[in-house]
Design a protein around this motif. Sequence first.
Motif, mmCIF file in Angstrom:
data_model
loop_
_atom_site.group_PDB
_atom_site.id
_atom_site.type_symbol
_atom_site.label_atom_id
_atom_site.label_comp_id
_atom_site.label_asym_id
_atom_site.label_seq_id
_atom_site.Cartn_x
_atom_site.Cartn_y
_atom_site.Cartn_z
ATOM 1 N N GLU A 167 -6.948 -4.986 5.033
ATOM 2 C CA GLU A 167 -6.405 -3.809 5.719
ATOM 3 C C GLU A 167 -5.812 -4.153 7.086
ATOM 4 O OE1 GLU A 167 -8.032 0.237 7.851
ATOM 5 O OE2 GLU A 167 -9.204 -0.602 6.220
ATOM 6 N N ILE A 218 -2.759 -0.947 3.594
ATOM 7 C CA ILE A 218 -3.558 0.192 4.051
ATOM 8 C C ILE A 218 -4.997 0.071 3.551
ATOM 9 C CG2 ILE A 218 -3.821 2.719 3.895
ATOM 10 C CD1 ILE A 218 -1.436 1.912 5.565
ATOM 11 N N GLU A 219 -5.138 -0.385 2.305
ATOM 12 C CA GLU A 219 -6.469 -0.472 1.699
ATOM 13 C C GLU A 219 -6.492 -1.604 0.685
ATOM 14 O OE1 GLU A 219 -7.706 2.579 -1.343
ATOM 15 O OE2 GLU A 219 -9.058 3.117 0.298
ATOM 16 N N LYS A 237 -3.206 -2.377 -8.966
ATOM 17 C CA LYS A 237 -4.524 -2.637 -9.547
ATOM 18 C C LYS A 237 -4.887 -4.107 -9.315
ATOM 19 C CE LYS A 237 -3.155 -1.507 -13.557
ATOM 20 N NZ LYS A 237 -2.080 -0.996 -14.267
ATOM 21 N N PRO A 251 -8.376 -2.876 -5.838
ATOM 22 C CA PRO A 251 -7.355 -1.828 -5.807
ATOM 23 C C PRO A 251 -6.699 -1.837 -4.423
ATOM 24 C CG PRO A 251 -9.379 -0.996 -6.780
ATOM 25 C CD PRO A 251 -9.691 -2.362 -6.218
ATOM 26 N N VAL A 252 -5.372 -1.807 -4.404
ATOM 27 C CA VAL A 252 -4.618 -1.966 -3.161
ATOM 28 C C VAL A 252 -3.682 -0.782 -2.959
ATOM 29 C CG1 VAL A 252 -2.733 -3.324 -2.126
ATOM 30 C CG2 VAL A 252 -4.718 -4.488 -3.082
ATOM 31 N N THR A 253 -3.643 -0.308 -1.719
ATOM 32 C CA THR A 253 -2.658 0.684 -1.305
ATOM 33 C C THR A 253 -1.871 0.078 -0.156
ATOM 34 O OG1 THR A 253 -4.130 2.509 -1.882
ATOM 35 C CG2 THR A 253 -2.275 3.034 -0.423
ATOM 36 N N VAL A 254 -0.548 0.104 -0.288
ATOM 37 C CA VAL A 254 0.328 -0.406 0.762
ATOM 38 C C VAL A 254 1.353 0.656 1.121
ATOM 39 C CG1 VAL A 254 0.135 -2.839 0.069
ATOM 40 C CG2 VAL A 254 1.969 -1.434 -0.873
ATOM 41 N N MET A 255 1.893 0.522 2.309
ATOM 42 C CA MET A 255 3.095 1.241 2.697
ATOM 43 C C MET A 255 4.167 0.168 2.757
ATOM 44 S SD MET A 255 2.244 4.404 3.036
ATOM 45 C CE MET A 255 3.440 5.276 4.016
ATOM 46 N N GLU A 307 4.540 4.779 -0.093
ATOM 47 C CA GLU A 307 3.215 4.344 -0.514
ATOM 48 C C GLU A 307 3.294 3.762 -1.923
ATOM 49 O OE1 GLU A 307 -0.716 6.527 0.234
ATOM 50 O OE2 GLU A 307 -0.287 6.935 -1.887
ATOM 51 N N GLU A 308 2.637 2.641 -2.111
ATOM 52 C CA GLU A 308 2.565 2.016 -3.424
ATOM 53 C C GLU A 308 1.121 1.612 -3.683
ATOM 54 O OE1 GLU A 308 5.688 -0.878 -4.363
ATOM 55 O OE2 GLU A 308 6.650 -0.334 -2.461
ATOM 56 N N LYS A 309 0.716 1.692 -4.937
ATOM 57 C CA LYS A 309 -0.649 1.318 -5.323
ATOM 58 C C LYS A 309 -0.587 0.216 -6.378
ATOM 59 C CE LYS A 309 -2.734 5.753 -4.235
ATOM 60 N NZ LYS A 309 -3.759 5.400 -3.295
#
Length: 142
Positions: free
Chosen positions: A66, A48-49, A29, A90-94, A25-27
């Motif tokens: 997403e 993911i988001e 900005k 804001p981004v969340t990726v796998m 998981e990486e986030k």
Amino acid sequence: MLQKYSLFGGLVEEQIEGLLPFMHEEKFKPEDFIITEGKTNDKIFFLIEGQVAVSKKDIVLTRFSEGEAFGEMEVLDVMPAAASIKALTPVTVMSISNKSLREIYKKDVTTFTLVLMNLARDLVRRLRKMDEKFASSPPILY
């Protein structure tokens, strides 16, 4: 949860669970570059988001949200990044690295094959979409 996304289509729960140790998981900005055009990238990212912009030579080509994957071109053809990917929110990726893909292949060739087939399908869908967009633009006169 991941089964609903195209990258994991056709995989059963046990296969997805087998992939989790290879994913990180990486986030990011807003305004962070996840991938920079012309630079090395060795990861496939799965959104993911959040939302990202895809740009080439500072021209925004499209946006991803997403469920969409990116970075696969560089992993599959081992060339520098063809475009930049910048976080708009804001981004969340796998992510799955090229090295991890090789490990998945060694561990479970069936899961590896399904993931690559899903990536190929996503690339084809994206290519079709770009073809339609290009075909609907004004003609180029020579």
